[in-house]
Design an enzyme around this catalytic site. Sequence first.
Site, PDB file in Angstrom:
ATOM      1  N   ARG A 125       1.504  -0.227 -15.959  1.00 47.48           N
ATOM      2  CA  ARG A 125       1.410  -1.326 -14.980  1.00 47.48           C
ATOM      3  C   ARG A 125      -0.042  -1.586 -14.581  1.00 47.48           C
ATOM      4  O   ARG A 125      -0.806  -0.644 -14.367  1.00 47.48           O
ATOM      5  CB  ARG A 125       2.169  -0.988 -13.690  1.00 47.48           C
ATOM      6  CG  ARG A 125       3.650  -0.897 -13.803  1.00 47.48           C
ATOM      7  CD  ARG A 125       4.307  -0.916 -12.428  1.00 47.48           C
ATOM      8  NE  ARG A 125       3.734   0.045 -11.471  1.00 47.48           N
ATOM      9  CZ  ARG A 125       4.167   0.215 -10.236  1.00 47.48           C
ATOM     10  NH1 ARG A 125       5.166  -0.530  -9.766  1.00 47.48           N
ATOM     11  NH2 ARG A 125       3.617   1.096  -9.440  1.00 47.48           N
ATOM     12  N   PHE A 165      13.609  -0.722  -7.415  1.00 46.60           N
ATOM     13  CA  PHE A 165      12.893   0.485  -7.021  1.00 46.60           C
ATOM     14  C   PHE A 165      13.936   1.479  -6.500  1.00 46.60           C
ATOM     15  O   PHE A 165      14.735   1.123  -5.640  1.00 46.60           O
ATOM     16  CB  PHE A 165      11.883   0.125  -5.933  1.00 46.60           C
ATOM     17  CG  PHE A 165      10.928   1.218  -5.607  1.00 46.60           C
ATOM     18  CD1 PHE A 165       9.773   1.393  -6.351  1.00 46.60           C
ATOM     19  CD2 PHE A 165      11.176   2.072  -4.552  1.00 46.60           C
ATOM     20  CE1 PHE A 165       8.882   2.404  -6.041  1.00 46.60           C
ATOM     21  CE2 PHE A 165      10.286   3.087  -4.240  1.00 46.60           C
ATOM     22  CZ  PHE A 165       9.143   3.255  -4.992  1.00 46.60           C
ATOM     23  N   TYR A 193       1.547  -1.078   2.666  1.00 45.26           N
ATOM     24  CA  TYR A 193       0.477  -0.290   2.027  1.00 45.26           C
ATOM     25  C   TYR A 193       0.163  -0.746   0.613  1.00 45.26           C
ATOM     26  O   TYR A 193      -0.751  -0.225  -0.001  1.00 45.26           O
ATOM     27  CB  TYR A 193       0.814   1.211   2.038  1.00 45.26           C
ATOM     28  CG  TYR A 193       2.185   1.589   1.502  1.00 45.26           C
ATOM     29  CD1 TYR A 193       2.437   1.587   0.132  1.00 45.26           C
ATOM     30  CD2 TYR A 193       3.209   1.951   2.357  1.00 45.26           C
ATOM     31  CE1 TYR A 193       3.679   1.936  -0.358  1.00 45.26           C
ATOM     32  CE2 TYR A 193       4.467   2.307   1.879  1.00 45.26           C
ATOM     33  CZ  TYR A 193       4.698   2.294   0.522  1.00 45.26           C
ATOM     34  OH  TYR A 193       5.934   2.632   0.044  1.00 45.26           O
ATOM     35  N   LYS A 194       0.929  -1.721   0.077  1.00 46.12           N
ATOM     36  CA  LYS A 194       0.646  -2.228  -1.267  1.00 46.12           C
ATOM     37  C   LYS A 194      -0.378  -3.362  -1.158  1.00 46.12           C
ATOM     38  O   LYS A 194      -1.518  -3.101  -0.775  1.00 46.12           O
ATOM     39  CB  LYS A 194       1.952  -2.625  -1.943  1.00 46.12           C
ATOM     40  CG  LYS A 194       2.816  -1.378  -2.222  1.00 46.12           C
ATOM     41  CD  LYS A 194       4.187  -1.666  -2.771  1.00 46.12           C
ATOM     42  CE  LYS A 194       4.918  -0.345  -3.029  1.00 46.12           C
ATOM     43  NZ  LYS A 194       6.367  -0.526  -3.199  1.00 46.12           N
ATOM     44  N   ASP A 226      13.935  -7.628  -0.536  1.00 44.94           N
ATOM     45  CA  ASP A 226      12.871  -6.641  -0.452  1.00 44.94           C
ATOM     46  C   ASP A 226      11.616  -7.308  -1.019  1.00 44.94           C
ATOM     47  O   ASP A 226      11.605  -7.708  -2.191  1.00 44.94           O
ATOM     48  CB  ASP A 226      13.255  -5.399  -1.269  1.00 44.94           C
ATOM     49  CG  ASP A 226      12.228  -4.289  -1.140  1.00 44.94           C
ATOM     50  OD1 ASP A 226      11.033  -4.610  -0.999  1.00 44.94           O
ATOM     51  OD2 ASP A 226      12.615  -3.113  -1.214  1.00 44.94           O
TER      52      ASP A 226
HETATM   53  C1  LIG Z   1       7.128   0.486  -2.652  1.00 44.76           C
HETATM   54  C2  LIG Z   1       8.570   0.129  -2.510  1.00 44.76           C
HETATM   55  C3  LIG Z   1       9.371   0.800  -1.575  1.00 44.76           C
HETATM   56  C4  LIG Z   1       8.807   1.926  -0.759  1.00 44.76           C
HETATM   57  O1  LIG Z   1       9.710   2.538   0.094  1.00 44.76           O
HETATM   58  P1  LIG Z   1       9.177   3.581   1.173  1.00 44.76           P
HETATM   59  O2  LIG Z   1      10.300   3.748   2.092  1.00 44.76           O
HETATM   60  O3  LIG Z   1       7.945   2.981   1.801  1.00 44.76           O
HETATM   61  O4  LIG Z   1       8.801   4.833   0.452  1.00 44.76           O
HETATM   62  C5  LIG Z   1      10.695   0.387  -1.461  1.00 44.76           C
HETATM   63  N1  LIG Z   1      11.191  -0.601  -2.220  1.00 44.76           N
HETATM   64  C6  LIG Z   1      10.441  -1.260  -3.130  1.00 44.76           C
HETATM   65  C7  LIG Z   1      11.036  -2.368  -3.932  1.00 44.76           C
HETATM   66  C8  LIG Z   1       9.105  -0.906  -3.304  1.00 44.76           C
HETATM   67  O5  LIG Z   1       8.364  -1.536  -4.208  1.00 44.76           O
END
Ligand SMILES: *Cc1c(COP(=O)(O)O)cnc(C)c1O
Length: 398
Positions: free
Chosen positions: A357, A125, A213-214, A190
Amino acid sequence: MLDRDRCIALDAEDPLRDFRHEFTMTEGVIYLVGNSLGALPRRTPERVRQAVEEEWGGRLVGGWNTAGWYDLPLTVGDRIAPLIGVGPGQVVAGNSTSIAIHQAVAAALKLRPGRRVIVSDVRNFPTDHYMVQGLAGALGGYEIRDFAEGRFDDAAVVLLSEVDYRTSERHDVAEVTARVQAAGALMIWDVCHSVGALQVDVSAADFAVGCTYKYLNAGPGAPAFLYVNPRHHADARNDLSGWHSHAEPFAFEADYRPAEGIRRFAVSTPHVLSFAALQAALDVWERVPLDLLRAKSVALGSLLVDLVGDALELASPADAERRGSHVSFRHPDGYPVMRALIDRGVHGDFRAPDILRFGLAPLYTRYVDVYDAAGTLLEVLDKEHWRDEKYTQRLAVT
Ligand SMILES: *Cc1c(COP(=O)(O)O)cnc(C)c1O
């Protein structure tokens, strides 16, 4: 192949079936985006109202002492801990995942002063990789190496996602952690795309970060979390040394002194109203058997893969054990295909350049939802509904 009646029967037998009633579900929408923003738990509006009216309105500044606001990062961190396989006093909640990544990578680099290589996954990400680039730029003198090169012997730290946000490919946390640590590097996981979907266990890792939030359903912009292995609590530095990580914040001393334990990784004033929604979400999680959650996630994913068949190229691993809880397919016109699908009540999302997705949140996604979603998808492809001009224009958030 399962038919629709069999899917309805599976839903009736599903040991997790009652959890769906814990969520507000929109009539006529099949929501397969729980891997991006989880659904709204029914108890959240009342908990947020209480935090606003009773805690803030009723107690005013006294809420810091009497409503437990000051300790939220630690008390809520302790409730997240079992979802990632670690113990109390090891997780601090707050801020965002990107901020937690900065803290973890900066701390890891200080713990390995002789090494100048940061290993990061260029397909991760983007924020993960961007934060590494920002930190390396600020510190100077660091090389960033792609995880795919597989070389850790001179690395200070390795940052990797357990589940790939695009393809859903899942790494073996225990195996990678052991390999990285045997090479003398520190391991940061992560778990944004795995917490609340898999039986996560990062207890052997040095650090872990994730969002709520996911799959955890804590709402847009909800606090993130940071796990720090207790073996680093005394020596690790928090580079974002805000006053809430000080040994005595209310002594208002001129010089920084870190707090003991995980509080050292707090930063500053917690986002109390966002924490209220997170607390309501965690009330649900306290009752979820994670082994059953994973088993249903695997079954839903396999059902979707089977139903779509070769109508689309599968971008995820075919082996369900190697997938997270979303399934991705490739289509060169993925964006209009997804827009046409959403117009017909099936909500997935699109990730550039060509990925469709579908997030499967076992607490509220039913077998029949997957069946109906696949049917609509096949129809959109077969009848080429996606060629309609109104679907080609890009919206700001995809
Ligand atoms: C959703 C997600 C994020 C989100 O980062 P924010 O700082 O909350 O915007 C980061 N890393 C991964 C792998 C994600 O899936």
